[in-house]
Design a protein around this motif. Structure first.
Motif, PDB file in Angstrom:
ATOM      1  N   ILE A   1       4.868  13.673   1.548  1.00  0.00           N
ATOM      2  CA  ILE A   1       5.823  12.588   1.345  1.00  0.00           C
ATOM      3  C   ILE A   1       5.018  11.299   1.268  1.00  0.00           C
ATOM      4  O   ILE A   1       4.188  11.030   2.149  1.00  0.00           O
ATOM      5  N   TYR A   2       5.239  10.535   0.235  1.00  0.00           N
ATOM      6  CA  TYR A   2       4.505   9.297   0.010  1.00  0.00           C
ATOM      7  C   TYR A   2       5.397   8.102   0.379  1.00  0.00           C
ATOM      8  O   TYR A   2       6.552   8.024  -0.042  1.00  0.00           O
ATOM      9  N   TYR A   3       4.826   7.198   1.149  1.00  0.00           N
ATOM     10  CA  TYR A   3       5.533   6.015   1.617  1.00  0.00           C
ATOM     11  C   TYR A   3       4.825   4.760   1.119  1.00  0.00           C
ATOM     12  O   TYR A   3       3.597   4.709   1.087  1.00  0.00           O
ATOM     13  N   CYS A   4       5.603   3.760   0.781  1.00  0.00           N
ATOM     14  CA  CYS A   4       4.994   2.462   0.520  1.00  0.00           C
ATOM     15  C   CYS A   4       5.171   1.567   1.743  1.00  0.00           C
ATOM     16  O   CYS A   4       6.071   1.786   2.560  1.00  0.00           O
ATOM     17  N   ALA A   5       4.290   0.615   1.847  1.00  0.00           N
ATOM     18  CA  ALA A   5       4.275  -0.274   3.003  1.00  0.00           C
ATOM     19  C   ALA A   5       3.785  -1.648   2.583  1.00  0.00           C
ATOM     20  O   ALA A   5       3.126  -1.800   1.551  1.00  0.00           O
TER      21      ALA A   5
ATOM     22  N   GLY B   1       0.803  -1.212   0.000  1.00  0.00           N
ATOM     23  CA  GLY B   1       0.000   0.000   0.000  1.00  0.00           C
ATOM     24  C   GLY B   1       0.833   1.258   0.000  1.00  0.00           C
ATOM     25  O   GLY B   1       2.065   1.210   0.076  1.00  0.00           O
ATOM     26  N   TRP B   2       0.109   2.354  -0.104  1.00  0.00           N
ATOM     27  CA  TRP B   2       0.731   3.672  -0.099  1.00  0.00           C
ATOM     28  C   TRP B   2       0.085   4.535   0.975  1.00  0.00           C
ATOM     29  O   TRP B   2      -1.140   4.521   1.155  1.00  0.00           O
ATOM     30  N   PHE B   3       0.933   5.289   1.655  1.00  0.00           N
ATOM     31  CA  PHE B   3       0.516   6.260   2.649  1.00  0.00           C
ATOM     32  C   PHE B   3       1.168   7.594   2.299  1.00  0.00           C
ATOM     33  O   PHE B   3       2.102   7.644   1.504  1.00  0.00           O
TER      34      PHE B   3
END
Length: 121
Positions: free
Chosen positions: A92-96, A34-36
């Motif tokens: 800022i976009y993070y993947c998880a 996913g993306w946050f």
């Protein structure tokens, strides 16, 4: 699993970006991804998620109808196509990834370094 997000940048409102998250390790195909995103001073928020097979996806209200998540397990990669970007998408976009999700909002246990997305008006 180790995660590395890329593809961020500066774009004008209405433009598009595709974020890419590359994962290392042999277990990626067993994990939800996913993306946050996070703005300084605010909590990190869920944007989109996909199950391990790519057959089920989820989106935040803000992302629905504008963003599309996909994955390629052969390449250990998850994508976030972002269209019709708005200044409020700046973050800022993070993947998880997650071994066991309790919901799209709960259960994420591995995080990558983020990539900055800036949308100018």
């Amino acid at each position: 699993v180790q995660l590395q997000a890329s593809g961020g940048g500066l774009v004008q409102a209405g433009g598009s970006l595709q974020l890419v998250c590359a994962a290392s390790g042999r277990t990626f195909s067993t994990l939800s991804a996913g993306w946050f995103r996070q703005v300084p001073g605010k909590e990190r928020e869920f944007v989109s998620g996909v199950n391990n097979l790519g057959s089920s996806t989820g989106y935040s209200a803000s992302a629905r109808d504008r963003f599309a998540i996909s994955r390629d397990n052969a390449k250990n990669t998850v994508y976030l196509q972002m269209n019709n970007l708005r200044p409020e998408d700046t973050a800022i976009y993070y993947c998880a990834t997650a071994r066991f999700l309790r919901s799209w909002y709960d259960g994420w246990d591995s995080w990558g370094r983020g990539t900055q997305v800036t949308v100018s008006s």
